[in-house]
Write an enzyme that holds these catalytic residues in place. Structure first.
Site, PDB file in Angstrom:
ATOM      1  N   GLY A  52      31.385   7.266  -6.827  1.00  0.00           N
ATOM      2  CA  GLY A  52      30.990   5.962  -6.302  1.00  0.00           C
ATOM      3  C   GLY A  52      31.660   5.556  -4.997  1.00  0.00           C
ATOM      4  O   GLY A  52      31.042   4.917  -4.157  1.00  0.00           O
ATOM      5  N   ASP A 111      34.973  -3.603 -12.346  1.00  0.00           N
ATOM      6  CA  ASP A 111      34.082  -4.258 -13.305  1.00  0.00           C
ATOM      7  C   ASP A 111      34.924  -4.703 -14.510  1.00  0.00           C
ATOM      8  O   ASP A 111      35.618  -5.703 -14.424  1.00  0.00           O
ATOM      9  CB  ASP A 111      32.976  -3.255 -13.662  1.00  0.00           C
ATOM     10  CG  ASP A 111      31.869  -3.839 -14.513  1.00  0.00           C
ATOM     11  OD1 ASP A 111      31.537  -5.015 -14.340  1.00  0.00           O
ATOM     12  OD2 ASP A 111      31.318  -3.124 -15.365  1.00  0.00           O
ATOM     13  N   VAL A 161      24.390  -3.472  -9.311  1.00  0.00           N
ATOM     14  CA  VAL A 161      24.068  -3.175  -7.911  1.00  0.00           C
ATOM     15  C   VAL A 161      24.096  -1.683  -7.627  1.00  0.00           C
ATOM     16  O   VAL A 161      24.808  -0.923  -8.289  1.00  0.00           O
ATOM     17  CB  VAL A 161      25.028  -3.915  -6.947  1.00  0.00           C
ATOM     18  CG1 VAL A 161      24.766  -5.408  -6.959  1.00  0.00           C
ATOM     19  CG2 VAL A 161      26.489  -3.630  -7.272  1.00  0.00           C
ATOM     20  N   ASP A 167      25.449   4.135  -7.752  1.00  0.00           N
ATOM     21  CA  ASP A 167      24.233   4.789  -8.247  1.00  0.00           C
ATOM     22  C   ASP A 167      23.655   4.131  -9.489  1.00  0.00           C
ATOM     23  O   ASP A 167      24.291   3.315 -10.150  1.00  0.00           O
ATOM     24  CB  ASP A 167      24.548   6.244  -8.616  1.00  0.00           C
ATOM     25  CG  ASP A 167      25.330   6.329  -9.932  1.00  0.00           C
ATOM     26  OD1 ASP A 167      26.339   5.627 -10.059  1.00  0.00           O
ATOM     27  OD2 ASP A 167      24.906   7.069 -10.838  1.00  0.00           O
ATOM     28  N   ARG A 173      22.528   6.303  -4.111  1.00  0.00           N
ATOM     29  CA  ARG A 173      23.835   6.306  -3.453  1.00  0.00           C
ATOM     30  C   ARG A 173      23.689   6.280  -1.937  1.00  0.00           C
ATOM     31  O   ARG A 173      24.568   5.818  -1.220  1.00  0.00           O
ATOM     32  CB  ARG A 173      24.639   7.555  -3.843  1.00  0.00           C
ATOM     33  CG  ARG A 173      25.072   7.595  -5.297  1.00  0.00           C
ATOM     34  CD  ARG A 173      26.169   8.646  -5.470  1.00  0.00           C
ATOM     35  NE  ARG A 173      26.369   9.029  -6.856  1.00  0.00           N
ATOM     36  CZ  ARG A 173      27.165   8.396  -7.720  1.00  0.00           C
ATOM     37  NH1 ARG A 173      27.807   7.317  -7.342  1.00  0.00           N
ATOM     38  NH2 ARG A 173      27.311   8.830  -8.949  1.00  0.00           N
TER      39      ARG A 173
HETATM   40  P1  5GP Z   1      35.039  -0.506 -14.987  1.00  0.00           P
HETATM   41  O1  5GP Z   1      35.825   0.622 -15.589  1.00  0.00           O
HETATM   42  O2  5GP Z   1      35.866  -1.424 -14.118  1.00  0.00           O
HETATM   43  O3  5GP Z   1      34.240  -1.235 -16.015  1.00  0.00           O
HETATM   44  O4  5GP Z   1      33.919   0.144 -14.133  1.00  0.00           O
HETATM   45  C1  5GP Z   1      34.123   0.624 -12.883  1.00  0.00           C
HETATM   46  C2  5GP Z   1      33.062   1.656 -12.593  1.00  0.00           C
HETATM   47  O5  5GP Z   1      31.818   1.313 -13.220  1.00  0.00           O
HETATM   48  C3  5GP Z   1      32.784   1.703 -11.129  1.00  0.00           C
HETATM   49  O6  5GP Z   1      33.600   2.677 -10.509  1.00  0.00           O
HETATM   50  C4  5GP Z   1      31.314   2.053 -11.077  1.00  0.00           C
HETATM   51  O7  5GP Z   1      31.174   3.452 -11.093  1.00  0.00           O
HETATM   52  C5  5GP Z   1      30.732   1.518 -12.356  1.00  0.00           C
HETATM   53  N1  5GP Z   1      30.036   0.219 -12.150  1.00  0.00           N
HETATM   54  C6  5GP Z   1      30.419  -1.003 -12.550  1.00  0.00           C
HETATM   55  N2  5GP Z   1      29.550  -1.949 -12.191  1.00  0.00           N
HETATM   56  C7  5GP Z   1      28.570  -1.304 -11.519  1.00  0.00           C
HETATM   57  C8  5GP Z   1      27.373  -1.737 -10.851  1.00  0.00           C
HETATM   58  O8  5GP Z   1      27.003  -2.913 -10.767  1.00  0.00           O
HETATM   59  N3  5GP Z   1      26.621  -0.760 -10.270  1.00  0.00           N
HETATM   60  C9  5GP Z   1      26.971   0.553 -10.314  1.00  0.00           C
HETATM   61  N4  5GP Z   1      26.150   1.408  -9.722  1.00  0.00           N
HETATM   62  N5  5GP Z   1      28.093   0.991 -10.913  1.00  0.00           N
HETATM   63  C10 5GP Z   1      28.878   0.069 -11.512  1.00  0.00           C
HETATM   64 MG    MG Z   2      32.759   4.635  -9.970  1.00  0.00          MG
END
Ligand code: 5GP
Ligand code: MG
Length: 192
Positions: A52, A111, A161, A167, A173
Site C-alpha cells: 500500500g 485504520d 478508499v 487497492d 493502486r
Molecule cells: P489497520 O491494521 O490499521 O486496521 O489497517 C491498516 C491497513 O489496512 C492499511 O495498511 C491498508 O492496507 C488497509 N486499509 C485500511 N483502510 C483501508 C481503505 O480504506 N482502503 C484500502 N485500500 N486499504 C485500507
Molecule cells: Mg497496507
C-alpha cells in the site's frame, strides 16, 4: 452499470474523489518539509509497509535530500474485503540492520491501528535510536488499538478508499488520485 450521477470523472468505479493528484502532491511536499524540520540533515532509515505505501514512500523520499536507507515489510492484507478482519501477520520482514538507527515507518493508511502496532513492535525490538511513524491517511474513528502517528497527510472519514497505492483486490493502486470505491464494486465478489 453505474448511473452517470454516481460515476466519478476520474474513474468509473469511484463514487467520489477524496483527494486529487494535485492535492496529494501539495501535501506530500509539506510532509517533506515537516520531516526535514524534525530530522535536520541527519540520516534515517525508512521502513515502508508494502504494497500500500509504495507510491507514498517513493514520493516522500523524493521530497527529502537527507541520506536515507530503505527497507520494506510486507503484512498480510485484507484480501478482498473492505473491513479489517483478524490479526495482521508479517509476511516478509526486514533485511537491513536498524539497531542504533533513526527509523521512520511509513504506511498508506492508519485504520484500526493493528498493522502499525505490529510493525512498531517488531522495529522496537531491534533497538533503533528512534522510531517515528508517517501515514498518508488516518481514519481516526476506526481505531481499535490506541496509536497516533507522528506525521499524518490527511485525516479522513470512515470510507473505503483506493488509489495512490491503495487497492481493492490488488486493483486501483495506479490511480493518481484517492477516491471512495463505489458500493457497486465493493459488492462484486467475482474478483480473485
Ligand atoms: P489497520 O491494521 O490499521 O486496521 O489497517 C491498516 C491497513 O489496512 C492499511 O495498511 C491498508 O492496507 C488497509 N486499509 C485500511 N483502510 C483501508 C481503505 O480504506 N482502503 C484500502 N485500500 N486499504 C485500507
Ligand atoms: Mg497496507
Amino acid at each position: 452499470m453505474p448511473t452517470k450521477k454516481t460515476r466519478s470523472a476520474a474513474h468509473p468505479d469511484l463514487e467520489s474523489v477524496m483527494f486529487t493528484e494535485a492535492q496529494i502532491k501539495k501535501r506530500v511536499r509539506e510532509l517533506g518539509r515537516e520531516l526535514r524540520r524534525v530530522y535536520g540533515e541527519g540520516e534515517f532509515t525508512i521502513i515502508s509497509i508494502i504494497n500500500g505505501a509504495v507510491m507514498f514512500t517513493a514520493d516522500i523520499m523524493r521530497q527529502i535530500d537527507n541520506p536515507v536507507r530503505l527497507d520494506c515489510v510486507r503484512i498480510s492484507s485484507y484480501g478482498n474485503a473492505t473491513k479489517s478482519e483478524g490479526t495482521p501477520q508479517i509476511v516478509s520482514s526486514l533485511t537491513i540492520d536498524i539497531a542504533g538507527r533513526h527509523v521512520l515507518l511509513i504506511d498508506d493508511i492508519l485504520d484500526t491501528g493493528k498493522t502499525i502496532k505490529l510493525v512498531s513492535a517488531l522495529v522496537s525490538k531491534l533497538k533503533p535510536a528512534s522510531m517515528r511513524t508517517c501515514v498518508l491517511l488516518d481514519k481516526v474513528a476506526r481505531r481499535e488499538v490506541p496509536f497516533e502517528a507522528d506525521f499524518v497527510g490527511f485525516r479522513i472519514p470512515n470510507k473505503f478508499v483506493v488509489g495512490y497505492g491503495l487497492d481493492f483486490a490488488e486493483r486501483y493502486r495506479n490511480l493518481p488520485c484517492i477516491g471512495v470505491l463505489s458500493a457497486r464494486v465493493q459488492n462484486q465478489h467475482e474478483w480473485t
